[in-house]
Structures are given as structure tokens and as C-alpha cells.
Design an enzyme around this catalytic site. Structure first.
Site, PDB file in Angstrom:
ATOM      1  N   MET A   1     -12.983   4.839   4.392  1.00  0.00           N
ATOM      2  CA  MET A   1     -12.448   3.297   4.592  1.00  0.00           C
ATOM      3  C   MET A   1     -13.670   2.465   4.785  1.00  0.00           C
ATOM      4  SD  MET A   1      -9.658   1.929   7.580  1.00  0.00           S
ATOM      5  CE  MET A   1     -10.807   1.801   8.934  1.00  0.00           C
ATOM      6  N   CYS A   2     -13.970   1.511   3.886  1.00  0.00           N
ATOM      7  CA  CYS A   2     -15.014   0.692   4.116  1.00  0.00           C
ATOM      8  C   CYS A   2     -16.436   0.892   3.997  1.00  0.00           C
ATOM      9  CB  CYS A   2     -14.636   0.284   5.459  1.00  0.00           C
ATOM     10  SG  CYS A   2     -13.066   0.186   6.053  1.00  0.00           S
ATOM     11  N   THR A   3     -17.025  -0.149   3.784  1.00  0.00           N
ATOM     12  CA  THR A   3     -18.570  -0.150   3.636  1.00  0.00           C
ATOM     13  C   THR A   3     -19.174  -1.331   4.506  1.00  0.00           C
ATOM     14  OG1 THR A   3     -18.479   0.716   1.364  1.00  0.00           O
ATOM     15  CG2 THR A   3     -20.509  -0.248   2.074  1.00  0.00           C
TER      16      THR A   3
ATOM     17  N   ASN B   1     -16.715  -4.219   3.423  1.00  0.00           N
ATOM     18  CA  ASN B   1     -15.322  -3.958   2.775  1.00  0.00           C
ATOM     19  C   ASN B   1     -14.459  -3.368   3.744  1.00  0.00           C
ATOM     20  OD1 ASN B   1     -15.995  -5.332   0.396  1.00  0.00           O
ATOM     21  ND2 ASN B   1     -16.852  -3.293  -0.655  1.00  0.00           N
TER      22      ASN B   1
END
Length: 372
Positions: A1-3, A19
Site C-alpha cells: 500500500m503506497c509509495t 500514492n
């Protein structure tokens, strides 16, 4: 989940972007939270505080903070880390429910250094909570960054708090733990090794690409150019919409992205499903004590039909307070939602299911707000 990606030297500005990747809509709105709000740890109420700084935050179901920027230029970002283990509660240490973890830092600290010093001294425990949608068991880590370009990553591994604090820690994704990510990335060309830059959606591959591109940026000539460059890097690390991988909510599509100018206090938000970019300069908002909590409704018909775009400080509206749920309240919401979903007509669309979940969360949240 996510950057999450940090650019500490964008021609005099510090730019950060993230993100948000997840397997289902998180019904995110933006909120302005002023100084002077009294909060507690949302566990047992032993740790209490009054917000020293106002902030703009991106919420999840309007019940917890997942991303945000305070008026001193400290920003924070919650991401997924499957390896998280928070340990059993130790009564001798301060506790923070997962829902209020980020908000505690935004409320109380102006810099990453202050936040790290407090955390090292007090060794706070994060207490995990139920997912109100009933579809995952949240496992999270936290990144903080500030207007000086400082950076820190907070993780809980085997019940211990691990803090990685350095201006050099520019990128954060998901699995594995941060110390392993720092080693894995060294094998790629341009980052210390000879392997070609990877191209998959795996967290380690997104980490490598984001670090490679943020380390090779020309000097921007304007704020717009700097923020556009960050949006481009985030797009390269984004995940396409697809069927989620079973048991891996972190291996999911990108729902939205945020780009923040920490130096000039600009917070920009863009949804994948509502493709209008909105931004707000914190200098245009009133964070004084008693000014009230205001909400930018990104879920209304106006937003869905393309009515909200551009600079939006006048679009924030007075609302009932941003109620960060307690451990017990999250559990109760999860039970109500799980029961209701068991009765959902299977012929209905996934969107109808999502709308029902949102309605139930809001109904229960109203009860909690009225009770407190």
C-alpha cells in the site's frame, strides 16, 4: 500500500509526494483541523494533549488521519507494512491507537527532529485496531518529513519501535522492513549495482524506481515545475486498477496521490476516480483556536460531476468535528458493517456495497460524536 517520495532540494523548496494504494475506496475527504483541539490516545485516555499546531489532513472514512501537513511544515504519511508487529501493551509506555498515531505528531511537533527525540525518549506503543470495513487487519508504518528536508520512518518489528532517521531516506514503500529495503535497492544500476531497474508493482521495485528518478532530477525553475515532477515520479510508481490479490490489500490499485510543498505549505490532492487536481495553501486557512474544523467534501455530487478543481480554500465548510475513533469504537463499527454485509444482495454492484459501508460508518460515527 503506497509509495512516499521526498525531494529535499527542489531549488529552495522541499517537495514530498505519496500514492495511496488500497483494495477498496477509502472515502477520503480533506479536513482543516485548528490549534487548541483536545485529544486523547483513543486507547484508554491516559495520554492527553491539546493541539499546538493546526493541520490539513486526508482522512479515511472521516475517522482517522492517514496523510497530512501542519502549519509548521511537518508532514506525515501512513503506509502499509505487513511485517508490523506491535507487541503486547506495556502499561509503563504511552500508547496511541493506530487511528490517532499520525495526528499526534502533527498536533505536537514542528520538525522531524522533535518528533524523533520524543519517540526515542518515551518509546510510544501503537495499538492496532479493527478495519471498520471488516476486510483487513491494518498493519502500518509511518513516514515524517519537514521543511528542512529531514526525514524519518517509524516501524514496529517484533514489538519494538524502529526509527530510521536521516535526510538521505527519500523513499518509502511497503514490504520488506526498511532496513532490508535499503539493502535490496543497492543491486540496481544507478543505485550502486548493475541489475537493470525493475518494472513490476512489487514494493521493492517501486522503491527502486522512485529512488532512481528522485535522485536524477534537474533543478526546477518554479513551484509548478517541482510539483509536476513529483507527480510524474508518483505516476511511475502507481499501481493500475485490477482485481486485488487475496489477502494483500497493499498489492492494490492507486486510489489517490498527494504532492506537498513543505517549504511554502501547499497541499495538493488528486483522485484516480475523480480526476480533478485540488490544492490549498495553508496560509489561506484560519488555524486559530476556536476557528472550527472544516471539511473539503470530495465525495459530493459536485466533486463527482467535475465541479471541484484548482485552489479550494474557500470550499472548506464547517462540519461536525473530525472524530478520530477509539480502539473500541473501531471494533463496534466493524461488527455492525460485517453483519450488514452478510445481508447484502449479492446481485448488487460492488459500488452499492461500498456505499452501504460508508453509510453505516457515518451512522455509527454520528452516534459516537453525539455521545462524546
Amino acid at each position: 500500500m503506497c509509495t512516499r517520495v521526498l525531494w529535499p532540494d527542489a531549488n529552495g523548496s522541499v517537495i514530498v509526494g505519496r500514492n495511496m494504494d488500497f483494495h477498496q475506496d477509502l472515502h477520503t475527504n480533506l479536513w482543516k483541523l485548528p490549534r487548541g483541539i483536545k485529544r486523547d490516545d483513543r486507547v484508554d485516555g491516559k495520554l492527553t494533549w491539546t493541539a499546538k499546531y493546526g493541520s490539513v489532513i486526508a482522512g479515511v472514512y472521516d475517522i482517522l488521519s492517514t496523510d497530512g501537513l501542519n502549519e509548521k511544515g511537518l508532514a506525515g504519511h501512513i503506509l502499509w507494512l505487513a511485517e508490523s508487529e506491535y507487541g503486547t501493551v506495556d502499561e509503563s509506555r504511552p500508547a496511541l491507537a493506530m487511528s490517532v498515531w499520525l495526528q499526534y505528531y502533527l498536533d505536537n511537533f514542528a520538525t522531524v527532529g522533535e518528533a524523533v527525540a520524543w519517540s526515542e525518549k518515551h518509546q510510544p506503543q501503537v495499538v492496532p485496531m479493527a478495519d471498520p470495513t471488516g476486510k483487513s487487519s491494518p498493519a502500518l508504518h509511518l513516514a515524517l518529513d519537514d521543511a528542512s528536508g529531514d526525514s524519518a520512518v517509524f516501524e514496529y518489528v517484533d514489538g519494538e519501535l524502529k526509527i530510521y532517521h536521516s535526510r538521505d531516506y527519500l523513499v518509502m514503500t511497503n514490504s520488506p522492513t526498511y532496513d532490508q529495503q535499503l539493502e535490496l535497492v543497492k543491486k540496481y544500476e544507478g543505485l550502486g549495482g548493475s541489475d537493470p531497474l525493475p518494472g513490476t508493482c512489487l514494493a521493492a521495485d517501486r522503491f527502486a524506481r522512485a529512488l532512481y528518478y528522485i535522485s536524477d532530477q534537474p533543478t526546477p525553475t518554479s513551484q509548478v515545475q517541482a510539483m509536476a515532477a513529483m507527480r510524474s515520479i508518483l505516476a511511475n510508481a502507481a499501481q493500475p486498477f485490477r482485481n486485488p490479490e487475496p489477502g494483500k490489500p497493499d498489492a492494490s490499485q492507486t486510489l489517490w496521490q498527494v504532492v506537498i510543498d513543505l517549504t511554502n505549505l501547499r497541499y495538493a490532492f488528486e483522485s484516480t476516480t475523480q480526476p480533478n487536481l485540488v490544492w490549498v495553501d495553508l496560509k489561506d486557512l484560519d488555524f486559530s483556536e476556536g476557528s472550527g474544523e472544516t471539511k473539503l467534501d470530495l465525495l459530493s455530487d459536485l466533486a463527482l460531476e467535475g465541479g471541484i478543481a484548482g485552489e479550494v480554500h474557500k470550499q472548506f465548510r464547517k462540519h461536525h468535528r473530525f472524530h478520530i475513533v477509539s480502539i473500541e469504537q473501531a471494533k463496534l463499527i466493524g461488527e455492525v458493517v460485517a453483519k450488514a454485509l452478510g445481508q447484502v444482495d449479492k446481485a448488487k454492484s460492488a459500488e452499492a456495497e461500498v456505499q452501504k459501508v460508508q453509510a453505516l460508518v457515518q451512522k455509527e460515527l454520528t452516534h459516537f460524536v453525539d455521545a462524546e
